[in-house]
Design a protein around this motif. Structure first.
Motif, PDB file in Angstrom:
ATOM      1  N   GLU A 251     -11.588 -80.483 -21.799  1.00 30.57           N
ATOM      2  CA  GLU A 251     -11.890 -80.072 -20.435  1.00 30.57           C
ATOM      3  C   GLU A 251     -11.212 -78.736 -20.111  1.00 30.57           C
ATOM      4  N   GLN A 255     -13.039 -75.209 -19.170  1.00 30.18           N
ATOM      5  CA  GLN A 255     -12.763 -74.510 -17.920  1.00 30.18           C
ATOM      6  C   GLN A 255     -12.183 -73.119 -18.165  1.00 30.18           C
TER       7      GLN A 255
ATOM      8  N   ALA B  61     -16.007 -69.538 -15.357  1.00 34.36           N
ATOM      9  CA  ALA B  61     -14.784 -70.230 -15.786  1.00 34.36           C
ATOM     10  C   ALA B  61     -13.842 -69.246 -16.472  1.00 34.36           C
ATOM     11  N   TYR B  86     -17.997 -76.999 -17.679  1.00 32.89           N
ATOM     12  CA  TYR B  86     -17.271 -75.752 -17.434  1.00 32.89           C
ATOM     13  C   TYR B  86     -16.517 -75.788 -16.099  1.00 32.89           C
ATOM     14  N   GLY B  87     -16.686 -76.889 -15.373  1.00 30.67           N
ATOM     15  CA  GLY B  87     -15.964 -77.018 -14.112  1.00 30.67           C
ATOM     16  C   GLY B  87     -16.753 -76.541 -12.907  1.00 30.67           C
TER      17      GLY B  87
END
Lengths: 299, 299
Positions: A251, A255, B61, B86-87
């Motif tokens: 994760e 990100q 990101a 990727y958030g």
């Protein structure tokens, strides 16, 4: 290669997923396939957790060879779909990763039907040497202080090690990097043997209910003595990570714009344990071996 | 770029899927994001069938921007999973592709919240110009006779056209390529307008029960006048393909080692119709815009 930071540490991510089949396997498989075509082979077989099979299916298709790939039934759906779409015969084998190997080994081979095992075939290591050479080029002709890679069969690890050794013998680098092997619980034969001081792995039966880092779930790496020798000779180390650490690292990488499969995220997770051994000025190169699209997270 | 043959024709595949987010969008989105960061933007929004959204989420990101992506609910699962990992905030909108655009347009924007539409933003086209420049480089400083690309919003098509025009004006190429736009039934506004002799698209309500070529299912391309003008000025053409032709082409490409998503396979399918217009000596460059892992076939 992407210059980045990870916590307090500067790192270089070597994004190996950006190859035709979406994993670093293409480096080795392209050399194997070229060699086999030259030998008059018509059918190639391999057993694979998915990436090597997808790569072999891809390059076999390109070379008009027929491919038969034995995969563990638990292999991720995208990898299985990818193997099949290239026109390869996909043989799903239930049980652990070793069951697929046994099925492949039990298959009939002949002059033009070859078991082109990425775990055994020497041409594969030749191809993986280019990983080290690219790192050396992309660092402007320098050797990294640390080389970090996931290790299942250890092909990329050993290929790169030989690549660095070759640069060293050729006189273009003055020392070798410290090699770091990363494995994931519960399948950690190299890490166990390294920390227990053995020169080869000790066979153990491990229970692996879910295999998140499917790409490195290898209980009996063929070249384990060479891997352990490289770890010790280079002053390196072996690090174990668990599923929770892998998911967190995956994760955190995503990100930062880097979407990799769980197997690749193991190496980022390992940096936390490696951290205290690193100097801030150290050059750390970390292999991210496969695309995240190879094993999709739930939305 | 991969030199190959397709039936009797020699072609060059420009494999645009081998970019960090797995599609050609990265060329344009990387320029947009860099530009927006320089403007002090903190939140970016876009509507997307999936690839542009995944690309924007990836580069946002990387640049520590927050991204909100509106996607049609029918967008393929891998693309949605990729955007989320990727958030980015993933907003699924039911209805046709245009509903996602309308939802994005209805969102509040401000000084630091920007609707960074890949369909509208000029920086995107600037990035896509590099497609033409790379083709020119990879052909050893030559211009292709034909340039074939899928067209939804037509960003890659128009960006590359401007890239070739730039090379022409700079005196490094002596002529322009013939531009070929490919669309898929039932959403074919550019092809319809081209063959009916219009200078802009005629809005029509189309029924699209299943959208195989989801990446180009665009009913109202913003820059449609420019696309039609480029087709006519270059002596090019516009070709419609259907789902059956797309699936056949996708399979045929995969069995040559090229695993692309259905949207990308449209261009290979179109070569059958383009064939009679081609001379054997013609240099034909065909853009394959996205990885097959973006939309998985069934095993």
């Amino acid at each position: 290669m992407i210059k980045d930071s990870w916590g307090d540490q500067r790192v270089y991510w070597k994004f190996e997923g950006l190859m035709p089949s979406g994993s670093y396997k293409d480096r080795g498989v392209s050399v194997i396939v070229n060699w086999l075509v030259g030998q008059g082979v018509r059918t190639v077989m391999d057993d694979s957790s998915g990436n090597a099979g997808a790569s072999l299916a891809c390059y076999a298709a390109r070379a008009a060879l027929f491919a038969r790939i034995f995969v563990p039934a638990y292999a991720p759906q995208p990898k299985k779909a990818q193997i099949a779409v290239y026109g390869a015969e996909l043989v799903e084998v239930s049980g652990p990763r070793t069951a697929a190997t046994e099925a492949a080994e039990a298959s009939e081979t002949g002059v033009d039907v070859v078991y082109a095992s990425h775990a055994w075939h020497p041409a594969c290591l030749l191809g993986f040497m280019t990983n080290a050479w690219e790192i050396w080029e992309q660092l402007g002709g320098r050797v990294p202080d640390w080389f970090v890679s996931p290790v299942g069969y250890g092909g990329l690890f050993l290929g790169a090690w030989r690549g660095f050794q070759h640069l060293h013998r050729s006189g273009v680098i003055e020392r070798l990097p410290r090699m770091v092997a990363v494995q994931a619980e519960p399948i950690t034969p190299i890490c166990d043997a390294f920390h227990e001081g053995h020169s080869e792995i000790v066979p153990r039966r491990r229970v692996a209910p879910s295999i998140l880092a499917d790409g490195i779930a290898v209980e009996r790496p063929v070249r384990n003595r060479s891997i352990l020798w490289a770890l010790r000779q280079s002053g390196g180390t072996a690090i174990v990570v668990n599923d929770e650490e892998i998911l967190e690292a995956q994760e955190r990488l995503a990100q930062r714009g880097l979407f990799v499969e769980p197997t690749s995220a193991t190496v980022a997770a390992a940096l936390t344990e490696l951290g205290p051994q690193l100097k801030p000025s150290d050059t750390v190169v970390v292999n991210l071996t496969g695309l995240g699209l190879k094993r999709l997270p739930a939305v």
